[in-house]
Design a protein around this motif. Sequence first.
Motif, mmCIF file in Angstrom:
data_model
loop_
_atom_site.group_PDB
_atom_site.id
_atom_site.type_symbol
_atom_site.label_atom_id
_atom_site.label_comp_id
_atom_site.label_asym_id
_atom_site.label_seq_id
_atom_site.Cartn_x
_atom_site.Cartn_y
_atom_site.Cartn_z
ATOM 1 N N ARG A 178 0.312 0.194 -6.805
ATOM 2 C CA ARG A 178 0.434 0.849 -5.167
ATOM 3 C C ARG A 178 -0.827 -0.016 -5.215
ATOM 4 O O ARG A 178 -1.686 -0.076 -6.091
ATOM 5 C CB ARG A 178 0.134 1.975 -4.971
ATOM 6 N N GLY A 238 3.095 1.796 -2.136
ATOM 7 C CA GLY A 238 3.386 1.626 -3.382
ATOM 8 C C GLY A 238 5.014 0.966 -3.979
ATOM 9 O O GLY A 238 6.137 0.918 -2.608
ATOM 10 N N THR A 274 0.544 -1.104 0.300
ATOM 11 C CA THR A 274 0.161 -0.257 0.188
ATOM 12 C C THR A 274 0.905 1.237 -0.032
ATOM 13 O O THR A 274 0.340 2.283 -0.336
ATOM 14 C CB THR A 274 -1.066 -0.054 1.178
ATOM 15 N N THR A 288 0.977 2.992 -11.436
ATOM 16 C CA THR A 288 0.374 4.176 -10.815
ATOM 17 C C THR A 288 1.370 4.703 -12.145
ATOM 18 O O THR A 288 1.473 6.033 -12.387
ATOM 19 C CB THR A 288 1.383 4.694 -9.533
#
Length: 270
Positions: free
Chosen positions: A232, A223, A221, A267
Amino acid sequence: MIPRGWAAALLAASVVWGRVPTIEPGAVRHVQEHEPWRIESFNAAKVNDRVRLDTTERCAPGAHSAGWADPGEHGGSMLDIVGNGFREPINVIISGQSDKGIMSDQGLLDYARSIGFSFECLHLHLGGLQHANLGDGRGYTPQLFEYRSILFHDSPGAWIGACWESLAGGNHFRVWRQNGTLADTGAWFLAVSKEEDVFQEHTISPNGYDVGRNLLVDAATRGSSFKGKSWRASVEWKTGLLPTGSQGINHNISLDGRVAILHVRRTDLQ
């Protein structure tokens, strides 16, 4: 002077080369018959090619919008079976609706490297395989992979394996895929636990199942990135899939009964 990471890897390699493990015949037959792409001969010049990983990306069919299915719906369990007959929790699920790039064998390994894990030291496995029934119609099957923690995602361990963890202990997880005809979600099911060092025979640390799960979730979480890709994860906590307490659990370690459902997104493409 040899860098500390390489020195630890060489020390661990000297230990494991003298103790080549035996693999359960049933597991070998299963892989040879159903997943032959996972096996190829050892190439001493390139350790990472000892096990060739499937690169096929699989996404969850539309019927499973959550990207996973409760194994209990078709007689399965979120508790795997250890060789001694006790059980260990499968306490993390990576949804089949996650980034398709991590839904292949190779993609999962790259993602694992990004959050601080890699394959076992020089691809040598010590100890027995655990088995799980994910309620997908395939019954109990052996774990596909076992990944162990490394010092950081671009340490030497990312490429030669988690040799330091093999000595010093740390976090690790076993992997199954839910892809049978009754629940073809493509999801990765992980049994995560934190363990002690080799001198304590890699026994699970106190509260090691919940602690190991939480460490992995924290890394996911926050990333992560590897080989130019970034991810992420968001997490959804589920109760009712696992029991609470320690009855029947390996090492008599209590569970809080929570399972982390991870939805992993790229991401760097957004």
